[in-house]
Design a protein around this motif. Sequence first.
Motif, mmCIF file in Angstrom:
data_model
loop_
_atom_site.group_PDB
_atom_site.id
_atom_site.type_symbol
_atom_site.label_atom_id
_atom_site.label_comp_id
_atom_site.label_asym_id
_atom_site.label_seq_id
_atom_site.Cartn_x
_atom_site.Cartn_y
_atom_site.Cartn_z
ATOM 1 N N GLY A 127 14.748 16.078 -5.574
ATOM 2 C CA GLY A 127 16.168 16.349 -5.424
ATOM 3 C C GLY A 127 16.958 15.100 -5.111
ATOM 4 O O GLY A 127 16.762 14.051 -5.721
ATOM 5 N N ALA A 128 17.843 15.203 -4.119
ATOM 6 C CA ALA A 128 18.781 14.130 -3.807
ATOM 7 C C ALA A 128 18.189 13.038 -2.930
ATOM 8 O O ALA A 128 18.826 12.028 -2.681
ATOM 9 C CB ALA A 128 20.015 14.707 -3.124
ATOM 10 N N GLY A 129 16.956 13.233 -2.445
ATOM 11 C CA GLY A 129 16.334 12.226 -1.601
ATOM 12 C C GLY A 129 16.306 12.638 -0.145
ATOM 13 O O GLY A 129 16.486 13.804 0.206
ATOM 14 N N GLY A 130 16.056 11.665 0.729
ATOM 15 C CA GLY A 130 15.940 11.910 2.150
ATOM 16 C C GLY A 130 15.122 10.820 2.801
ATOM 17 O O GLY A 130 14.876 9.768 2.200
ATOM 18 N N MET A 162 0.795 -1.232 0.000
ATOM 19 C CA MET A 162 0.000 0.000 0.000
ATOM 20 C C MET A 162 0.826 1.278 0.000
ATOM 21 O O MET A 162 0.303 2.365 0.281
ATOM 22 C CB MET A 162 -0.992 0.023 1.173
ATOM 23 C CG MET A 162 -2.089 -1.001 1.059
ATOM 24 S SD MET A 162 -2.661 -1.636 2.662
ATOM 25 C CE MET A 162 -1.297 -2.707 3.138
ATOM 26 N N VAL A 163 2.106 1.199 -0.313
ATOM 27 C CA VAL A 163 2.937 2.407 -0.333
ATOM 28 C C VAL A 163 2.634 3.203 -1.597
ATOM 29 O O VAL A 163 2.673 2.669 -2.710
ATOM 30 C CB VAL A 163 4.428 2.049 -0.273
ATOM 31 C CG1 VAL A 163 5.282 3.305 -0.391
ATOM 32 C CG2 VAL A 163 4.743 1.313 1.022
ATOM 33 N N TRP A 164 2.321 4.469 -1.421
ATOM 34 C CA TRP A 164 1.993 5.368 -2.530
ATOM 35 C C TRP A 164 3.237 6.209 -2.823
ATOM 36 O O TRP A 164 3.573 7.126 -2.091
ATOM 37 C CB TRP A 164 0.817 6.247 -2.138
ATOM 38 C CG TRP A 164 0.306 7.152 -3.218
ATOM 39 C CD1 TRP A 164 0.569 8.491 -3.345
ATOM 40 C CD2 TRP A 164 -0.549 6.804 -4.306
ATOM 41 N NE1 TRP A 164 -0.083 8.995 -4.453
ATOM 42 C CE2 TRP A 164 -0.777 7.977 -5.061
ATOM 43 C CE3 TRP A 164 -1.146 5.609 -4.714
ATOM 44 C CZ2 TRP A 164 -1.584 7.996 -6.199
ATOM 45 C CZ3 TRP A 164 -1.946 5.622 -5.854
ATOM 46 C CH2 TRP A 164 -2.160 6.795 -6.574
ATOM 47 N N ALA A 165 3.941 5.842 -3.898
ATOM 48 C CA ALA A 165 5.194 6.511 -4.264
ATOM 49 C C ALA A 165 5.063 7.021 -5.687
ATOM 50 O O ALA A 165 4.898 6.243 -6.627
ATOM 51 C CB ALA A 165 6.372 5.546 -4.138
ATOM 52 N N ARG A 166 5.166 8.333 -5.853
ATOM 53 C CA ARG A 166 4.911 8.947 -7.154
ATOM 54 C C ARG A 166 6.019 8.735 -8.169
ATOM 55 O O ARG A 166 5.807 8.931 -9.368
ATOM 56 C CB ARG A 166 4.725 10.451 -6.961
ATOM 57 C CG ARG A 166 3.467 10.839 -6.218
ATOM 58 C CD ARG A 166 3.486 12.333 -5.991
ATOM 59 N NE ARG A 166 2.183 12.873 -5.650
ATOM 60 C CZ ARG A 166 1.920 14.171 -5.573
ATOM 61 N NH1 ARG A 166 2.894 15.037 -5.800
ATOM 62 N NH2 ARG A 166 0.721 14.590 -5.285
ATOM 63 N N GLY A 167 7.195 8.337 -7.729
ATOM 64 C CA GLY A 167 8.351 8.349 -8.605
ATOM 65 C C GLY A 167 9.084 9.671 -8.476
ATOM 66 O O GLY A 167 8.528 10.678 -8.026
ATOM 67 N N HIS A 168 10.348 9.678 -8.848
ATOM 68 C CA HIS A 168 11.155 10.898 -8.778
ATOM 69 C C HIS A 168 10.799 11.811 -9.944
ATOM 70 O O HIS A 168 10.405 11.348 -11.028
ATOM 71 C CB HIS A 168 12.636 10.544 -8.823
ATOM 72 C CG HIS A 168 13.542 11.655 -8.415
ATOM 73 N ND1 HIS A 168 13.959 12.628 -9.290
ATOM 74 C CD2 HIS A 168 14.102 11.967 -7.213
ATOM 75 C CE1 HIS A 168 14.742 13.484 -8.665
ATOM 76 N NE2 HIS A 168 14.849 13.111 -7.397
ATOM 77 N N ALA A 169 10.931 13.101 -9.732
ATOM 78 C CA ALA A 169 10.650 14.061 -10.798
ATOM 79 C C ALA A 169 11.415 13.720 -12.071
ATOM 80 O O ALA A 169 10.895 13.833 -13.192
ATOM 81 C CB ALA A 169 11.014 15.473 -10.331
ATOM 82 N N SER A 174 23.869 6.016 -3.735
ATOM 83 C CA SER A 174 24.976 5.126 -3.373
ATOM 84 C C SER A 174 26.324 5.746 -3.705
ATOM 85 O O SER A 174 27.351 5.319 -3.191
ATOM 86 C CB SER A 174 24.824 3.794 -4.113
ATOM 87 O OG SER A 174 24.965 3.972 -5.521
ATOM 88 N N ASN A 175 26.298 6.771 -4.550
ATOM 89 C CA ASN A 175 27.524 7.439 -4.989
ATOM 90 C C ASN A 175 27.253 8.941 -5.025
ATOM 91 O O ASN A 175 26.277 9.386 -5.635
ATOM 92 C CB ASN A 175 27.923 6.932 -6.387
ATOM 93 C CG ASN A 175 29.261 7.468 -6.857
ATOM 94 O OD1 ASN A 175 29.608 8.618 -6.582
ATOM 95 N ND2 ASN A 175 30.004 6.652 -7.581
ATOM 96 N N GLU A 176 28.081 9.715 -4.383
ATOM 97 C CA GLU A 176 27.864 11.160 -4.311
ATOM 98 C C GLU A 176 27.842 11.821 -5.683
ATOM 99 O O GLU A 176 27.276 12.915 -5.845
ATOM 100 C CB GLU A 176 28.945 11.807 -3.446
ATOM 101 C CG GLU A 176 28.860 11.458 -1.968
ATOM 102 C CD GLU A 176 29.904 12.187 -1.144
ATOM 103 O OE1 GLU A 176 30.697 12.951 -1.760
ATOM 104 O OE2 GLU A 176 29.934 12.011 0.083
ATOM 105 N N ALA A 177 28.425 11.176 -6.679
ATOM 106 C CA ALA A 177 28.461 11.766 -8.017
ATOM 107 C C ALA A 177 27.107 11.711 -8.710
ATOM 108 O O ALA A 177 26.874 12.426 -9.696
ATOM 109 C CB ALA A 177 29.506 11.051 -8.873
ATOM 110 N N LEU A 178 26.208 10.881 -8.209
ATOM 111 C CA LEU A 178 24.885 10.773 -8.818
ATOM 112 C C LEU A 178 24.056 12.019 -8.529
ATOM 113 O O LEU A 178 24.203 12.651 -7.486
ATOM 114 C CB LEU A 178 24.154 9.541 -8.277
ATOM 115 C CG LEU A 178 24.781 8.179 -8.578
ATOM 116 C CD1 LEU A 178 24.027 7.084 -7.851
ATOM 117 C CD2 LEU A 178 24.787 7.918 -10.086
ATOM 118 N N GLU A 179 23.157 12.355 -9.464
ATOM 119 C CA GLU A 179 22.301 13.529 -9.278
ATOM 120 C C GLU A 179 21.030 13.191 -8.515
ATOM 121 O O GLU A 179 20.441 14.058 -7.865
ATOM 122 C CB GLU A 179 21.941 14.129 -10.643
ATOM 123 C CG GLU A 179 23.130 14.718 -11.385
ATOM 124 C CD GLU A 179 22.714 15.386 -12.681
ATOM 125 O OE1 GLU A 179 21.492 15.409 -12.961
ATOM 126 O OE2 GLU A 179 23.593 15.879 -13.409
#
Length: 563
Positions: free
Chosen positions: A218-221, A129-136, A363-368
């Motif tokens: 953005g970068a998540g959280g 039942m998790v409602w996750a829209r996807g990343h922009a 997992s890698n700081e270089a990722l956006e």
Amino acid sequence: MTNETPQNPGAGNKLAGDRAALQKSAIANQAELRANLRPLYDFIVCGAGSSGSVVARRLAENRDVTVLLIEAGGDDEALSVSDPSLWPTNLGSERDWGFVAEPSPYLDGRAMPLSMGKGLGGGSSVNAMVWARGHASDWDFFAAETQDPAWNYEAILKIYRAIEDWSGAPDPLRRGHGGILPVEPAQNPHPIADAMLRGAAASGLPTFADHNGAMMEGAGGAALCNVAIRDGARSSVFQRYIRPLMAQSNLTILTHTTVNRITIENGKAVGVQITHEGRQIAIRAGRETVLSLGAIGTPKLLMQSGIGDSEMLSRHSIKPVAHLPGVGRNFQDHVMVAGCVWESPEVIEPRNNLGEATFFWKSNEALETPDIQAFLIEVPIATQEAIGNYGPPPAASWSLLPGLVRPKSRGVVHLTGPNPNDPVAIDANVLSHPDDLTALARSVELCRDIGNSAALMPFAKREVMPGNLSGEALRAFVRLTASTVWHQSGTAKMGTDEMSVVDSELRVYGIANLRIADASIMPRVTTGNTMAPCVVIGERLGALLSGTRLPTASRPFAVFAEL
């Protein structure tokens, strides 16, 4: 939800009576419609899951058209469907297709189970039942792949705002109210959920009030999960979209009915061949046929109907009618590590959907953008292989499930024979790309940092598994415990290249009057759980087929200054 006494108790009794009368009328109506099947419907929708239910609803809202909705599974009348805490009992039940991938060298020869919802509501009736829209960025990627701005984040966000009835922290830029689907942050969460968020913050992750708001631009959280729950009960897509229309004479719903082939004449889909109550029946579609059978069922039906890679079809004595080599290719799935478990001082009584808190990170700081995700789960979860190595976790245990949400690995779904009863073979190829193994190992390390943090210390008597592993030992643990997150996608992707199967309006290339609406059309799997994106896919096709505008947001859409 309130504990106050209603000022007019009679009104509540009348409402309950009206609902009971409507349900009785709907049951009688559907029984009559099934007993008098038409040879021809305007639209045939195959699959009553998170996309198919939406498409059927939007079509049937026009009383002048007839709609046939076909589902291979049964009804959704079960406590395991309505009670959010019982969702794990659906796995392996009659509500699960029970697919299993081929043994994989990338998983040390393991054959990964691939559960998928079977029944009215599809995955939305059996999932967490998790409602996750996807990343922009997912939606902007879809728009780029299709060269169609109707799929970009700004356009898709309008749909989300229109269909949601959000009960969390106000965010007029991103959230809507009064829509068809109730969405809320986990209510009255267990204290361990808040502890996990504090542990994530101590590890450098920002925390948010809404996991579908600014966090996913953005970068998540880290945040409490959005869930499709209202008043303590699951809100499945079928329940919200289809059930209110079941008394209508223009909507027929068939359960326990298998679609065997698409009937194609002169390059045009004109209906389907089905097995219903032991009989083989051909039913025609006057306007369009829609496939919403999921990322395994949809390519299977396409190939059995002669749509796919011509050489492969010919090997199975299937006459090709459209050469689309991308059918069954591009298989993707989110992968989690089922085996990061901590013993707690006492048994945790789970709340809501058992998994109330999550984080997305890089997992890698270089990722956006984020490529990993984890859920706090208030029960122990581990693969049989992990249990074989470590022993069964104590009953008083909880888990962090590290996951990979931007996999680079790609698999394939292919036929084993020409007949509808011949099973498909699924070469999932999970972790075949070395970057996926590296990212998932990093996700395990981050979960161990959070699980062993001071914030979670009151809930952690000891770490049960995996312990302090590194290098090849950690990678071996990931291979031993890698499991599906039940987000199979991508096997009939939309786009413009030679491996694309549908265009931006979800029309199957080379076959008129045939469209697809489910996770198979995703060029890449969205970041997070796929139920919500599948609803949006259904809304997009529903508007295209009905010739209506997409649902209107409850407030005028605001331009994002930050985008």
